[in-house]
Design a protein around this motif. Structure first.
Motif, PDB file in Angstrom:
ATOM      1  N   LEU A   1       0.827  -1.203   0.000  1.00  0.00           N
ATOM      2  CA  LEU A   1       0.000   0.000   0.000  1.00  0.00           C
ATOM      3  C   LEU A   1       0.865   1.257   0.000  1.00  0.00           C
ATOM      4  CD1 LEU A   1      -2.982   1.119   0.374  1.00  0.00           C
ATOM      5  CD2 LEU A   1      -2.417   1.240   2.796  1.00  0.00           C
ATOM      6  N   VAL A   2       1.872   1.290   0.855  1.00  0.00           N
ATOM      7  CA  VAL A   2       2.766   2.445   0.932  1.00  0.00           C
ATOM      8  C   VAL A   2       3.532   2.616  -0.376  1.00  0.00           C
ATOM      9  CG1 VAL A   2       4.793   3.403   2.099  1.00  0.00           C
ATOM     10  CG2 VAL A   2       2.950   2.356   3.437  1.00  0.00           C
ATOM     11  N   ASN A   3       3.976   1.522  -0.966  1.00  0.00           N
ATOM     12  CA  ASN A   3       4.670   1.590  -2.256  1.00  0.00           C
ATOM     13  C   ASN A   3       3.788   2.195  -3.333  1.00  0.00           C
ATOM     14  OD1 ASN A   3       6.879   0.364  -1.082  1.00  0.00           O
ATOM     15  ND2 ASN A   3       6.456  -1.666  -1.911  1.00  0.00           N
ATOM     16  N   ASP A   4       2.473   1.990  -3.202  1.00  0.00           N
ATOM     17  CA  ASP A   4       1.519   2.509  -4.182  1.00  0.00           C
ATOM     18  C   ASP A   4       1.013   3.910  -3.833  1.00  0.00           C
ATOM     19  OD1 ASP A   4       1.742   0.166  -5.611  1.00  0.00           O
ATOM     20  OD2 ASP A   4      -0.048  -0.754  -4.730  1.00  0.00           O
ATOM     21  N   GLY A   5       1.599   4.515  -2.803  1.00  0.00           N
ATOM     22  CA  GLY A   5       1.218   5.881  -2.447  1.00  0.00           C
ATOM     23  C   GLY A   5       0.206   6.001  -1.331  1.00  0.00           C
ATOM     24  N   GLY A   6      -0.154   4.878  -0.690  1.00  0.00           N
ATOM     25  CA  GLY A   6      -1.106   4.918   0.410  1.00  0.00           C
ATOM     26  C   GLY A   6      -0.471   5.406   1.696  1.00  0.00           C
ATOM     27  N   GLU A   7      -1.316   5.788   2.655  1.00  0.00           N
ATOM     28  CA  GLU A   7      -0.825   6.358   3.915  1.00  0.00           C
ATOM     29  C   GLU A   7      -0.651   5.319   5.005  1.00  0.00           C
ATOM     30  OE1 GLU A   7      -1.997   9.870   7.134  1.00  0.00           O
ATOM     31  OE2 GLU A   7      -3.394   9.305   5.568  1.00  0.00           O
ATOM     32  N   GLY A   8      -1.559   4.361   5.088  1.00  0.00           N
ATOM     33  CA  GLY A   8      -1.498   3.374   6.155  1.00  0.00           C
ATOM     34  C   GLY A   8      -2.773   2.572   6.210  1.00  0.00           C
ATOM     35  N   LEU A   9      -2.946   1.828   7.309  1.00  0.00           N
ATOM     36  CA  LEU A   9      -4.090   0.945   7.472  1.00  0.00           C
ATOM     37  C   LEU A   9      -4.824   1.242   8.770  1.00  0.00           C
ATOM     38  CD1 LEU A   9      -2.447  -2.476   6.486  1.00  0.00           C
ATOM     39  CD2 LEU A   9      -4.032  -1.130   5.091  1.00  0.00           C
ATOM     40  N   MET A  10      -6.115   0.905   8.787  1.00  0.00           N
ATOM     41  CA  MET A  10      -6.927   0.956  10.000  1.00  0.00           C
ATOM     42  C   MET A  10      -7.335  -0.471  10.354  1.00  0.00           C
ATOM     43  SD  MET A  10      -6.954   4.202  10.578  1.00  0.00           S
ATOM     44  CE  MET A  10      -8.069   4.210  11.999  1.00  0.00           C
ATOM     45  N   LEU A  11      -7.261  -0.803  11.639  1.00  0.00           N
ATOM     46  CA  LEU A  11      -7.673  -2.103  12.148  1.00  0.00           C
ATOM     47  C   LEU A  11      -8.834  -1.874  13.119  1.00  0.00           C
ATOM     48  CD1 LEU A  11      -4.456  -2.167  11.597  1.00  0.00           C
ATOM     49  CD2 LEU A  11      -4.477  -4.228  12.978  1.00  0.00           C
ATOM     50  N   HIS A  12      -9.973  -2.505  12.862  1.00  0.00           N
ATOM     51  CA  HIS A  12     -11.175  -2.246  13.652  1.00  0.00           C
ATOM     52  C   HIS A  12     -11.760  -3.575  14.105  1.00  0.00           C
ATOM     53  CE1 HIS A  12     -14.806   0.691  14.062  1.00  0.00           C
ATOM     54  NE2 HIS A  12     -14.528   0.072  15.176  1.00  0.00           N
ATOM     55  N   LYS A  13     -11.862  -3.759  15.407  1.00  0.00           N
ATOM     56  CA  LYS A  13     -12.319  -5.025  15.964  1.00  0.00           C
ATOM     57  C   LYS A  13     -13.771  -5.301  15.599  1.00  0.00           C
ATOM     58  CE  LYS A  13     -11.758  -7.712  20.199  1.00  0.00           C
ATOM     59  NZ  LYS A  13     -11.289  -7.650  21.615  1.00  0.00           N
ATOM     60  N   GLY A  14     -14.013  -6.483  15.064  1.00  0.00           N
ATOM     61  CA  GLY A  14     -15.335  -6.816  14.563  1.00  0.00           C
ATOM     62  C   GLY A  14     -16.421  -6.847  15.620  1.00  0.00           C
ATOM     63  N   SER A  15     -16.056  -7.186  16.861  1.00  0.00           N
ATOM     64  CA  SER A  15     -17.059  -7.294  17.920  1.00  0.00           C
ATOM     65  C   SER A  15     -17.319  -5.970  18.626  1.00  0.00           C
ATOM     66  CB  SER A  15     -16.599  -8.329  18.961  1.00  0.00           C
ATOM     67  OG  SER A  15     -15.362  -7.923  19.557  1.00  0.00           O
ATOM     68  N   ALA A  16     -16.636  -4.901  18.202  1.00  0.00           N
ATOM     69  CA  ALA A  16     -16.712  -3.620  18.920  1.00  0.00           C
ATOM     70  C   ALA A  16     -17.914  -2.794  18.499  1.00  0.00           C
ATOM     71  CB  ALA A  16     -15.428  -2.826  18.686  1.00  0.00           C
TER      72      ALA A  16
ATOM     73  N   THR B   1     -10.059   4.636  21.371  1.00  0.00           N
ATOM     74  CA  THR B   1     -10.221   3.260  21.810  1.00  0.00           C
ATOM     75  C   THR B   1      -9.214   2.325  21.141  1.00  0.00           C
ATOM     76  OG1 THR B   1     -11.724   1.352  21.754  1.00  0.00           O
ATOM     77  CG2 THR B   1     -12.057   3.027  20.071  1.00  0.00           C
ATOM     78  N   ASN B   2      -8.821   1.288  21.885  1.00  0.00           N
ATOM     79  CA  ASN B   2      -7.935   0.262  21.335  1.00  0.00           C
ATOM     80  C   ASN B   2      -8.668  -0.704  20.414  1.00  0.00           C
ATOM     81  OD1 ASN B   2      -5.256   0.772  22.393  1.00  0.00           O
ATOM     82  ND2 ASN B   2      -6.058   0.270  24.423  1.00  0.00           N
ATOM     83  N   ASP B   3      -9.990  -0.568  20.308  1.00  0.00           N
ATOM     84  CA  ASP B   3     -10.734  -1.394  19.354  1.00  0.00           C
ATOM     85  C   ASP B   3     -10.592  -0.859  17.926  1.00  0.00           C
ATOM     86  OD1 ASP B   3     -11.636  -3.183  21.251  1.00  0.00           O
ATOM     87  OD2 ASP B   3     -13.460  -2.047  21.679  1.00  0.00           O
ATOM     88  N   LEU B   4     -10.039   0.359  17.811  1.00  0.00           N
ATOM     89  CA  LEU B   4      -9.759   0.960  16.511  1.00  0.00           C
ATOM     90  C   LEU B   4      -8.296   1.398  16.514  1.00  0.00           C
ATOM     91  CD1 LEU B   4     -10.747   2.024  13.741  1.00  0.00           C
ATOM     92  CD2 LEU B   4     -11.339   4.174  14.899  1.00  0.00           C
ATOM     93  N   LEU B   5      -7.502   0.827  15.611  1.00  0.00           N
ATOM     94  CA  LEU B   5      -6.058   1.056  15.605  1.00  0.00           C
ATOM     95  C   LEU B   5      -5.613   1.551  14.239  1.00  0.00           C
ATOM     96  CD1 LEU B   5      -5.056  -2.306  17.341  1.00  0.00           C
ATOM     97  CD2 LEU B   5      -5.152  -0.055  18.438  1.00  0.00           C
ATOM     98  N   LYS B   6      -4.640   2.452  14.233  1.00  0.00           N
ATOM     99  CA  LYS B   6      -4.060   2.893  12.962  1.00  0.00           C
ATOM    100  C   LYS B   6      -2.633   2.386  12.871  1.00  0.00           C
ATOM    101  CE  LYS B   6      -2.955   7.486  14.851  1.00  0.00           C
ATOM    102  NZ  LYS B   6      -3.131   8.956  14.673  1.00  0.00           N
ATOM    103  N   LEU B   7      -2.281   1.911  11.703  1.00  0.00           N
ATOM    104  CA  LEU B   7      -0.950   1.358  11.444  1.00  0.00           C
ATOM    105  C   LEU B   7      -0.337   2.108  10.276  1.00  0.00           C
ATOM    106  CD1 LEU B   7       1.309  -0.753  11.766  1.00  0.00           C
ATOM    107  CD2 LEU B   7      -0.052  -2.301  10.320  1.00  0.00           C
ATOM    108  N   LYS B   8       0.779   2.795  10.545  1.00  0.00           N
ATOM    109  CA  LYS B   8       1.452   3.591   9.522  1.00  0.00           C
ATOM    110  C   LYS B   8       2.950   3.349   9.619  1.00  0.00           C
ATOM    111  CE  LYS B   8      -0.065   7.821   9.028  1.00  0.00           C
ATOM    112  NZ  LYS B   8      -0.450   9.227   9.327  1.00  0.00           N
ATOM    113  N   PRO B   9       3.692   3.594   8.519  1.00  0.00           N
ATOM    114  CA  PRO B   9       5.144   3.432   8.576  1.00  0.00           C
ATOM    115  C   PRO B   9       5.802   4.363   9.587  1.00  0.00           C
ATOM    116  CG  PRO B   9       4.399   3.626   6.306  1.00  0.00           C
ATOM    117  CD  PRO B   9       3.234   3.971   7.180  1.00  0.00           C
TER     118      PRO B   9
END
Length: 281
Positions: free
Chosen positions: A170-185, A192-200
């Protein structure tokens, strides 16, 4: 041409002056790192779109600070009037400045707004967990006739290795990062830790309290921003600026986002670099 670009950039720095409403109660993400122990398979993954967050309250689009986004009437005409939406106004990867400039313009330009899409990533008033909300978003968009109303692509991965491989591509293609969101939340109106952002790189926000003058080729322009962190400490941001930004720097009192890589022994951000002015200023 340079003068036109400089003037254009200057007006993009003017504080956003849309009508103020009460700030919507939003869910906010924590940062994710490999030291956290989570079951990746429990999380929905989506691209972190590099746009402007927009909250649809059933009548109008609002920034996260509660300012009205002056979208043309045709843009929101088909938006659901009985459903609150949380999403991102987005054009394309690496186009934040363009969409930010469009939403700051009080006299909406139809040609500009035709470039913008609204990507829904949550339903704040739904009441169900995220697994249920993802399905509800897909159904809402599928039955809606508005072509610029989109559902953020949500998908699953089975391991951290797969997650980081996707992030790197994703980053190689120009993206900023990812979001991780807990399905049961459920939707939580807090950070909240049920929603997380992951970036370089990690990022944070700070308030501009001073301008350090430039030297050499930057004489007469900005050398560095002096910013105040939430804990009261100060930091200098001396890199990440274009020449236009050095000529017309963020104003005192404005909030900026900066990137950094880890923390020093004293807890200050390491290698801080200016990224942008926060969009709802």
């Amino acid at each position: 041409m340079r003068l036109v670009l400089a003037i254009s950039f200057f007006f993009s720095l003017v504080p956003f002056s849309g009508a103020q409403s009460l700030a919507p109660s939003l869910q906010r993400a924590q940062s994710y790192d490999d030291s956290q122990t989570i079951d990746i398979a429990d999380y929905w993954i989506s691209e972190k779109l590099d746009g402007v967050r927009g909250y649809w309250d059933g009548k109008q689009l609002l920034t996260r600070s509660g300012r009205n986004i002056p979208a043309p009437a045709w843009f929101t005409a088909a938006f659901p009037k009985d459903t609150v939406l949380d999403g991102e106004l987005w054009i394309a990867r690496e186009s934040f400045d363009q969409v930010s400039g469009i939403i700051r313009t009080q006299q909406a330009n139809d040609d500009d707004w035709k470039k913008v899409q609204y990507h829904i990533f949550d339903l704040p008033k739904h009441g169900g967990n995220l697994d249920q909300r993802v399905l509800a978003i897909r159904k809402l968009v599928a039955k809606n006739s508005c072509p610029w109303l989109k559902a953020v692509k949500q998908f699953k991965v089975q391991s951290e290795t797969e997650l980081h491989q996707y992030l790197q591509q994703l980053v190689n293609d120009g993206g900023e990062g990812l979001m991780l969101h807990k399905g049961s939340a459920t939707y939580q109106t807090q950070r909240t830790n049920d929603l997380l952002k992951l970036k370089p790189h990690q990022d944070a926000e700070a308030v501009v309290i001073g301008h350090a003058p430039g030297k050499g080729k930057y004489t007469g322009m900005l050398g560095a921003l002096i910013v105040q962190l939430p804990d009261g400490r100060q930091l200098k941001l001396g890199s990440g600026f274009s020449d236009a930004q050095r000529k017309y720097p963020p104003t005192l009192g404005s909030t900026v986002t900066y990137q950094y890589t880890g923390l020093t022994a004293t807890g200050l951000p390491r290698f801080p670099r200016f990224l942008r002015i926060r969009e709802e200023q």
